[in-house]
Structures are given as structure tokens and as C-alpha cells.
Design a protein around this motif. Sequence first.
Motif, PDB file in Angstrom:
ATOM      1  N   SER A 172       0.831  -1.205   0.000  1.00 57.34           N
ATOM      2  CA  SER A 172       0.000   0.000   0.000  1.00 57.34           C
ATOM      3  C   SER A 172       0.865   1.253   0.000  1.00 57.34           C
ATOM      4  O   SER A 172       0.576   2.223  -0.715  1.00 57.34           O
ATOM      5  CB  SER A 172      -0.932  -0.003   1.216  1.00 57.34           C
ATOM      6  OG  SER A 172      -1.688   1.184   1.284  1.00 57.34           O
ATOM      7  N   SER A 176       0.989   4.042  -2.907  1.00 56.59           N
ATOM      8  CA  SER A 176       0.744   5.440  -2.571  1.00 56.59           C
ATOM      9  C   SER A 176       1.893   6.325  -3.034  1.00 56.59           C
ATOM     10  O   SER A 176       1.674   7.407  -3.601  1.00 56.59           O
ATOM     11  CB  SER A 176       0.536   5.578  -1.058  1.00 56.59           C
ATOM     12  OG  SER A 176       0.367   6.925  -0.691  1.00 56.59           O
ATOM     13  N   ARG A 230      -0.210  12.613  10.767  1.00 57.35           N
ATOM     14  CA  ARG A 230      -1.603  12.429  11.175  1.00 57.35           C
ATOM     15  C   ARG A 230      -2.500  13.456  10.488  1.00 57.35           C
ATOM     16  O   ARG A 230      -3.598  13.129  10.016  1.00 57.35           O
ATOM     17  CB  ARG A 230      -1.718  12.564  12.688  1.00 57.35           C
ATOM     18  CG  ARG A 230      -3.131  12.331  13.224  1.00 57.35           C
ATOM     19  CD  ARG A 230      -3.117  12.262  14.746  1.00 57.35           C
ATOM     20  NE  ARG A 230      -4.435  11.989  15.271  1.00 57.35           N
ATOM     21  CZ  ARG A 230      -5.307  12.932  15.639  1.00 57.35           C
ATOM     22  NH1 ARG A 230      -4.981  14.217  15.537  1.00 57.35           N
ATOM     23  NH2 ARG A 230      -6.493  12.609  16.118  1.00 57.35           N
ATOM     24  N   ARG A 233      -2.961  12.491   6.844  1.00 57.74           N
ATOM     25  CA  ARG A 233      -3.897  11.374   6.726  1.00 57.74           C
ATOM     26  C   ARG A 233      -5.333  11.841   6.852  1.00 57.74           C
ATOM     27  O   ARG A 233      -6.224  11.381   6.115  1.00 57.74           O
ATOM     28  CB  ARG A 233      -3.592  10.306   7.793  1.00 57.74           C
ATOM     29  CG  ARG A 233      -2.382   9.449   7.500  1.00 57.74           C
ATOM     30  CD  ARG A 233      -2.381   8.201   8.340  1.00 57.74           C
ATOM     31  NE  ARG A 233      -2.377   8.466   9.764  1.00 57.74           N
ATOM     32  CZ  ARG A 233      -1.283   8.626  10.491  1.00 57.74           C
ATOM     33  NH1 ARG A 233      -0.090   8.523   9.925  1.00 57.74           N
ATOM     34  NH2 ARG A 233      -1.363   8.865  11.790  1.00 57.74           N
ATOM     35  N   ARG A 234      -5.591  12.762   7.774  1.00 59.90           N
ATOM     36  CA  ARG A 234      -6.952  13.258   7.948  1.00 59.90           C
ATOM     37  C   ARG A 234      -7.403  14.082   6.740  1.00 59.90           C
ATOM     38  O   ARG A 234      -8.562  13.978   6.298  1.00 59.90           O
ATOM     39  CB  ARG A 234      -7.045  14.100   9.223  1.00 59.90           C
ATOM     40  CG  ARG A 234      -6.792  13.318  10.503  1.00 59.90           C
ATOM     41  CD  ARG A 234      -7.017  14.164  11.740  1.00 59.90           C
ATOM     42  NE  ARG A 234      -8.426  14.451  11.950  1.00 59.90           N
ATOM     43  CZ  ARG A 234      -8.898  15.195  12.945  1.00 59.90           C
ATOM     44  NH1 ARG A 234      -8.052  15.743  13.813  1.00 59.90           N
ATOM     45  NH2 ARG A 234     -10.188  15.406  13.077  1.00 59.90           N
ATOM     46  N   GLN A 236      -6.246  13.677   3.692  1.00 58.76           N
ATOM     47  CA  GLN A 236      -6.433  12.721   2.606  1.00 58.76           C
ATOM     48  C   GLN A 236      -7.766  12.001   2.737  1.00 58.76           C
ATOM     49  O   GLN A 236      -8.466  11.774   1.738  1.00 58.76           O
ATOM     50  CB  GLN A 236      -5.290  11.703   2.612  1.00 58.76           C
ATOM     51  CG  GLN A 236      -5.330  10.726   1.444  1.00 58.76           C
ATOM     52  CD  GLN A 236      -5.099  11.400   0.122  1.00 58.76           C
ATOM     53  OE1 GLN A 236      -4.020  11.923  -0.137  1.00 58.76           O
ATOM     54  NE2 GLN A 236      -6.109  11.398  -0.746  1.00 58.76           N
ATOM     55  N   ALA A 237      -8.138  11.630   3.962  1.00 57.23           N
ATOM     56  CA  ALA A 237      -9.418  10.954   4.174  1.00 57.23           C
ATOM     57  C   ALA A 237     -10.581  11.860   3.771  1.00 57.23           C
ATOM     58  O   ALA A 237     -11.563  11.405   3.164  1.00 57.23           O
ATOM     59  CB  ALA A 237      -9.556  10.529   5.634  1.00 57.23           C
ATOM     60  N   ALA A 238     -10.473  13.152   4.084  1.00 55.99           N
ATOM     61  CA  ALA A 238     -11.530  14.093   3.701  1.00 55.99           C
ATOM     62  C   ALA A 238     -11.593  14.242   2.181  1.00 55.99           C
ATOM     63  O   ALA A 238     -12.683  14.308   1.599  1.00 55.99           O
ATOM     64  CB  ALA A 238     -11.276  15.449   4.358  1.00 55.99           C
ATOM     65  N   ASP A 240     -10.681  11.968  -0.060  1.00 52.54           N
ATOM     66  CA  ASP A 240     -11.249  10.728  -0.609  1.00 52.54           C
ATOM     67  C   ASP A 240     -12.762  10.692  -0.444  1.00 52.54           C
ATOM     68  O   ASP A 240     -13.485  10.235  -1.340  1.00 52.54           O
ATOM     69  CB  ASP A 240     -10.623   9.523   0.086  1.00 52.54           C
ATOM     70  CG  ASP A 240      -9.144   9.368  -0.233  1.00 52.54           C
ATOM     71  OD1 ASP A 240      -8.697   9.961  -1.232  1.00 52.54           O
ATOM     72  OD2 ASP A 240      -8.444   8.678   0.524  1.00 52.54           O
ATOM     73  N   ARG A 241     -13.238  11.182   0.690  1.00 48.61           N
ATOM     74  CA  ARG A 241     -14.674  11.126   0.970  1.00 48.61           C
ATOM     75  C   ARG A 241     -15.454  12.144   0.138  1.00 48.61           C
ATOM     76  O   ARG A 241     -16.501  11.817  -0.432  1.00 48.61           O
ATOM     77  CB  ARG A 241     -14.914  11.386   2.456  1.00 48.61           C
ATOM     78  CG  ARG A 241     -16.394  11.327   2.864  1.00 48.61           C
ATOM     79  CD  ARG A 241     -16.570  11.602   4.342  1.00 48.61           C
ATOM     80  NE  ARG A 241     -16.108  12.933   4.716  1.00 48.61           N
ATOM     81  CZ  ARG A 241     -15.022  13.179   5.432  1.00 48.61           C
ATOM     82  NH1 ARG A 241     -14.253  12.181   5.843  1.00 48.61           N
ATOM     83  NH2 ARG A 241     -14.660  14.422   5.738  1.00 48.61           N
TER      84      ARG A 241
END
Length: 425
Positions: A172, A176, A230, A233-234, A236-238, A240-241
Amino acid sequence: MSSDPQPQCPAPRPEREHRASYPVLSTTARALAARCESRVNELARRMARDDFERLPGYAELPDDVKDVEVAATVRHGLRLFLRRVQEPRGRPGDYTLFRERAAQRAEEGMPLHTLLRSHSAAVYVLWQALRDEATDQESGALIELVDFLLRGHEAVIGAVTETYVAEQATLSAERSEHQRALVRGLLDGSLPPERAFEELGLEGPCLVVHLRLGLPPRDGAAITNVAGRRLVRRVQAAVDRDCGPGAVSLLDTDGGHVILTRRAGDQDDLRACEQLRAALRKFCGEDVRLAAVTADTAQDVPTAARTGRDIVRVARAGGRPPGLHLMDDVLLEYHLSQRDESSDRIVALLRPIEDRPDLVETLRVHLEQRQDRRSTARRLGLHPNTVDNRLARIAELTGLDIASPRGSALALAALLLRDSACDGG
């Protein structure tokens, strides 16, 4: 799936694995197990070709993988069990083959649940073989062997799962980083645009979004590596969503770029940008800015990325509040911020107040508030008379009549060009 050379996997841990404590079995139990040794090859072929076929995804494996790799792993497991019955203390490397196969199955994309179920199915077949071989007088010995078998199975499952998860994490991370390299090459023009587009799964036209977090350090301290990772990552998560699985990005603690395929005339992508900003405000604070620029083709992406960065810079320098900025929002400011042979002379107009940040900020806010002294006072938390005094001092030091159209245009251009120079633009 292929039978290419086996991937690197975490080294076995003999210091822990071969020192596991197993009970010494009775003579009857050892004799019962020994009678199954002649069936090892038969059982291995049966499992690889029949018993595992009911597992999800197993039927799609190539025949050579089933007949060579899977059968060899089963034979190793059977012989390991039978050897440990006679010699309870393990040896270094007992689980090496299990680890190698787990890493290979992870690389090939076999689900972890299928891999673990194959090991459990093998245990059940071995139990059946022991049960069929046992006589009525050997029921106690059979119980000993089943207890021994389940203990060993727990250790094998632990080694397999640990290796599989580690290999998946490595793969992964590699995927990435490869995607980041492609996006970086696309944005800076170091890769052929069509090649990067194809590998990233993008199609034109695209929306190139520049993201600036403007996150202040906490308690005056720099963001640490751990906190930075961290945060990314947060973010990136936003992304992606809110931007969907087709979006690709290159992010760091300051922000970065997001690229997503855009459908002509569709406003959903701009709404996604607004949703993204709303999500980021929850953990990045109010000063989150985005600029969205359309790139009609892959070749237009680098220019769109630079334009987006400039739009955010201009909006910020012009005193516009944080939010989603489009070119039309800052059209005049953007034009005034472009450098030419007159730029240094315009910037020099503000040199007399360079060491007075209070005057510079008052000028910026006053222009952004359309020269409304009361609105400027509210934004700065000052009395209107204080604003008047500062404006008079600015006019006295710079010679700019900001109440006139020409004076306000020069002041705005000077601010934009000054900030552009400070940002390295």
C-alpha cells in the motif's frame, strides 16, 4: 495471479517461534501420528485440488500454483506437525515457508480470509486423517493429538497473519508513493502528461484544486513529524470522501493539490470543494482556502496548478476571507499581481511603511472592506478614529491618496506584488 519469484517478506522469528512450549505426547499418540506419515503426499494433493476448491477465489488460482506452491505448503505443514509430535521443541525456520507464501498471496491479491480459511481447512483434513486412523483403544491418544494440532495451528495463523498484514502495508505504501510520484510529475511537467493521466486513471477536462491550510503551529511549536503525518492522513481521508475515489492528490502539512475528472457543465465538483473545505475547517481551523481551475487537457494541468496557487495567494493578499476562490472572484487582483518592469517601482510605494505591520494590515483590510472605515474598524477591533489616524499616516508616508480610484488601485497592486515577492512568486 502468478508464480513469479517469491517477494521479500519479514524474516521469521526463530527466537520466539521455535521456543514455544509443547507437551511431550504419549507413546500411543506418537505411534498414531506416525501411521499417517505415508499419507502426506496423498493428503497434500487432495487438499490442493479438492478440499480448498470451495474457498472463495481459490478456483481462480492457476493450476501450477495449486499443484506446486499450495501442495508444497500443505506438505510442509503436515510434515512439520508430524515431526513436532516426535520432537515437540521447534526449530528455527519452521514457519519460514508459511511466511513466504503469505507474502506472495498478499502481493497477488488473495483476500486474507481465504488464506486463513485454507489453513483451517488443512487442519480439519488432518484431523479427519488422524480420526480415521485411530482405533477405539486410541481415543485418548487422539485427544492428545488434536490438542497438539490446535496449539500449533494458533502459532501458524499468527505468523501468516502478521506477514500478510505487513506485506499489505508495504504494498500500500509503495502504491501510494508511486501515485504521489505520478501526480508530482504531472504537476511539475517532468512526466509526459498523457502517460501520467493514463496511469492515474484521469480523463479531461479535469478540475485542479489548490489547497492551502494555513494551519498555525500549536502553542508556537512547529508541527512534529508524527502530528504532520496524522494531519495529512486526515486531510487525505476528507479528500477521498468528498472528492470521490477517482480524485488523486499530492498533499503535505501546508495543503497541496487535488485533481479530479470533471464533467462539462456539472457543478457537483465545485460543491465537493465546498464540502471539503467545511470538513477541513473542523480540524484545520478557519483559514482554509481552495482555488479551483479547469484543465481541458493533460497538458494544461501544470498551468492550472500554478494558476490555482496564484489565485489563493492573491485572494489572501487582497484580504479576502478564507473559502473557495475562482478566477472571476479575484480577476482584477490577479491582473494587478502579475509582475513586469513596473512591479518594483509599484512595490516601492509601500517601502515607507514596511516596518509598520499595523499600517500595512490596516491598508489591506480597508481596501478589502471597500474603504468603509467602520467595517475596517470592526474587522481590526479598533475605534473608527484610530482607523482614520492610521489612514492619514499611510497617506502622509507613502503619498498615496487611497480615497481616489487611482490611489486605491496603486495601493492594491503594491500589496499584491509585495506579497507575491514575499511568497517567492
